[in-house]
Design a protein around this motif. Sequence first.
Motif, PDB file in Angstrom:
ATOM      1  N   PRO A  16       6.866 -10.845  -4.702  1.00  0.00           N
ATOM      2  CA  PRO A  16       5.834 -11.457  -3.730  1.00  0.00           C
ATOM      3  C   PRO A  16       4.590 -10.472  -3.985  1.00  0.00           C
ATOM      4  CG  PRO A  16       7.615 -10.140  -2.604  1.00  0.00           C
ATOM      5  CD  PRO A  16       8.131 -10.256  -3.974  1.00  0.00           C
ATOM      6  N   ARG A  17       3.589 -11.074  -3.932  1.00  0.00           N
ATOM      7  CA  ARG A  17       2.128 -10.417  -4.308  1.00  0.00           C
ATOM      8  C   ARG A  17       1.852  -9.961  -2.722  1.00  0.00           C
ATOM      9  NH1 ARG A  17      -1.259  -8.954  -7.650  1.00  0.00           N
ATOM     10  NH2 ARG A  17      -3.533  -9.144  -7.253  1.00  0.00           N
ATOM     11  N   LEU A  18       1.634  -8.375  -2.905  1.00  0.00           N
ATOM     12  CA  LEU A  18       1.280  -7.804  -1.439  1.00  0.00           C
ATOM     13  C   LEU A  18      -0.085  -7.451  -1.433  1.00  0.00           C
ATOM     14  CD1 LEU A  18       4.203  -4.917  -1.410  1.00  0.00           C
ATOM     15  CD2 LEU A  18       3.876  -6.996  -0.023  1.00  0.00           C
ATOM     16  N   GLY A  19      -0.870  -7.369  -0.160  1.00  0.00           N
ATOM     17  CA  GLY A  19      -2.164  -7.293  -0.074  1.00  0.00           C
ATOM     18  C   GLY A  19      -2.357  -5.546  -0.228  1.00  0.00           C
ATOM     19  N   LEU A  20      -3.443  -5.240  -0.388  1.00  0.00           N
ATOM     20  CA  LEU A  20      -3.805  -3.865  -0.488  1.00  0.00           C
ATOM     21  C   LEU A  20      -3.029  -2.892   0.518  1.00  0.00           C
ATOM     22  CD1 LEU A  20      -5.092  -1.618  -2.355  1.00  0.00           C
ATOM     23  CD2 LEU A  20      -7.037  -1.906  -0.988  1.00  0.00           C
ATOM     24  N   LEU A  21      -3.324  -3.168   1.857  1.00  0.00           N
ATOM     25  CA  LEU A  21      -2.679  -2.097   2.670  1.00  0.00           C
ATOM     26  C   LEU A  21      -1.229  -2.063   2.779  1.00  0.00           C
ATOM     27  CD1 LEU A  21      -3.079  -0.158   4.957  1.00  0.00           C
ATOM     28  CD2 LEU A  21      -3.380  -2.072   6.739  1.00  0.00           C
ATOM     29  N   PRO A  22      -0.483  -3.167   2.654  1.00  0.00           N
ATOM     30  CA  PRO A  22       1.047  -3.312   2.630  1.00  0.00           C
ATOM     31  C   PRO A  22       1.439  -2.735   1.472  1.00  0.00           C
ATOM     32  CG  PRO A  22      -0.023  -5.518   3.295  1.00  0.00           C
ATOM     33  CD  PRO A  22      -1.067  -4.852   3.014  1.00  0.00           C
ATOM     34  N   MET A  23       0.687  -2.747   0.277  1.00  0.00           N
ATOM     35  CA  MET A  23       1.099  -2.131  -1.066  1.00  0.00           C
ATOM     36  C   MET A  23       1.097  -0.532  -0.787  1.00  0.00           C
ATOM     37  SD  MET A  23      -0.163  -2.861  -4.880  1.00  0.00           S
ATOM     38  CE  MET A  23      -1.829  -2.485  -4.432  1.00  0.00           C
ATOM     39  N   ILE A  24      -0.053  -0.241  -0.135  1.00  0.00           N
ATOM     40  CA  ILE A  24       0.057   1.157   0.009  1.00  0.00           C
ATOM     41  C   ILE A  24       0.955   1.808   0.939  1.00  0.00           C
ATOM     42  CG2 ILE A  24      -1.446   3.108   1.034  1.00  0.00           C
ATOM     43  CD1 ILE A  24      -4.100   1.507  -0.026  1.00  0.00           C
ATOM     44  N   ILE A  25       1.141   1.118   2.018  1.00  0.00           N
ATOM     45  CA  ILE A  25       2.057   1.528   2.894  1.00  0.00           C
ATOM     46  C   ILE A  25       3.646   1.520   2.346  1.00  0.00           C
ATOM     47  CG2 ILE A  25       3.122   0.852   5.116  1.00  0.00           C
ATOM     48  CD1 ILE A  25       0.789   0.204   6.352  1.00  0.00           C
ATOM     49  N   PHE A  26       3.806   0.447   1.654  1.00  0.00           N
ATOM     50  CA  PHE A  26       5.304   0.146   1.244  1.00  0.00           C
ATOM     51  C   PHE A  26       5.360   1.145   0.095  1.00  0.00           C
ATOM     52  CE2 PHE A  26       8.139  -1.858  -1.777  1.00  0.00           C
ATOM     53  CZ  PHE A  26       9.235  -1.694  -1.147  1.00  0.00           C
ATOM     54  N   GLY A  27       4.132   1.511  -0.841  1.00  0.00           N
ATOM     55  CA  GLY A  27       4.499   2.312  -1.841  1.00  0.00           C
ATOM     56  C   GLY A  27       4.418   4.007  -1.619  1.00  0.00           C
ATOM     57  N   SER A  28       4.052   4.087  -0.173  1.00  0.00           N
ATOM     58  CA  SER A  28       4.175   5.553   0.284  1.00  0.00           C
ATOM     59  C   SER A  28       5.527   6.221   0.237  1.00  0.00           C
ATOM     60  CB  SER A  28       3.690   5.499   1.632  1.00  0.00           C
ATOM     61  OG  SER A  28       4.426   4.979   2.817  1.00  0.00           O
ATOM     62  N   ARG A  29       6.334   5.255   0.150  1.00  0.00           N
ATOM     63  CA  ARG A  29       7.927   5.726   0.329  1.00  0.00           C
ATOM     64  C   ARG A  29       8.194   6.677  -1.018  1.00  0.00           C
ATOM     65  NH1 ARG A  29       8.088   0.954  -2.564  1.00  0.00           N
ATOM     66  NH2 ARG A  29       9.454   0.726  -4.138  1.00  0.00           N
ATOM     67  N   TRP A  30       7.283   6.595  -2.013  1.00  0.00           N
ATOM     68  CA  TRP A  30       7.705   7.416  -3.352  1.00  0.00           C
ATOM     69  C   TRP A  30       7.060   8.900  -3.166  1.00  0.00           C
ATOM     70  CZ3 TRP A  30      10.532   6.153  -7.155  1.00  0.00           C
ATOM     71  CH2 TRP A  30      10.955   4.835  -7.036  1.00  0.00           C
ATOM     72  N   LEU A  31       6.123   9.033  -1.909  1.00  0.00           N
ATOM     73  CA  LEU A  31       5.889  10.277  -1.427  1.00  0.00           C
ATOM     74  C   LEU A  31       7.159  11.028  -0.999  1.00  0.00           C
ATOM     75  CD1 LEU A  31       2.863   9.674   1.026  1.00  0.00           C
ATOM     76  CD2 LEU A  31       2.868  10.551  -1.597  1.00  0.00           C
ATOM     77  N   GLN A  32       8.446  10.648  -0.961  1.00  0.00           N
ATOM     78  CA  GLN A  32       9.383  11.271  -0.778  1.00  0.00           C
ATOM     79  C   GLN A  32      10.082  11.924  -1.904  1.00  0.00           C
ATOM     80  OE1 GLN A  32      12.337   9.514   1.716  1.00  0.00           O
ATOM     81  NE2 GLN A  32      11.070   9.390   3.491  1.00  0.00           N
TER      82      GLN A  32
END
Length: 192
Positions: A16-32
């Motif tokens: 699914p194509r994510l918008g910019l904000l959901p993509m940033i929020i979902f991608g933030s999991r990689w900060l762990q």
Amino acid sequence: MSVEPEATTVPRPPLPRLGLLPMIIFGSRWLQLPLYLGLIVAQCVYIVLFLKELWHLSWHAIDLTEQQIMMSVLALIDVVMISNLLVMVIVGGYETFVSRLDLQGHPDEPEWLGHVNASVLKIKLAMAIIGISSIALLRTFIEAGNLGSDRAGFTETGVMWQVLIHITFVVSAIGIAFVDKLSDSGMRRHAD
């Protein structure tokens, strides 16, 4: 002439194509990821500690008393249990909160990983902490014969606090398991 069956691949549906904000929020999991890598470094430190303790035990085994050998062995067990806790947090946490490891069918896949989620991970961690606390408490009880002497590494009050802290760990684990069971049965009733 043998005919080999062609490997059938099931096409995956497009992501699914994510918008910019959901993509940033979902991608933030990689900060762990650096946190889990740091725990791997801590695991290496525990390997060094284990080897140091094992070397000390092996080198001085003839000179040590039975109680000292028992204390050294308990120290080794303590290091192993903390190391097991680290593995659970690293593997389970990464799988639960960052990304799938795709280990299905791998011969070394941990049995518990197939059904791990945040709730199961909490209970497993609580049980590991109780195990670690039990080993520490056992070491304290073995040394309790030295209470009141200059060789004692702790006081009666210190022993009491260790027991109370251990009981708190046990009660907390029971509470976590109870709340998990309640929420699980509530979700099953809601699904029916």
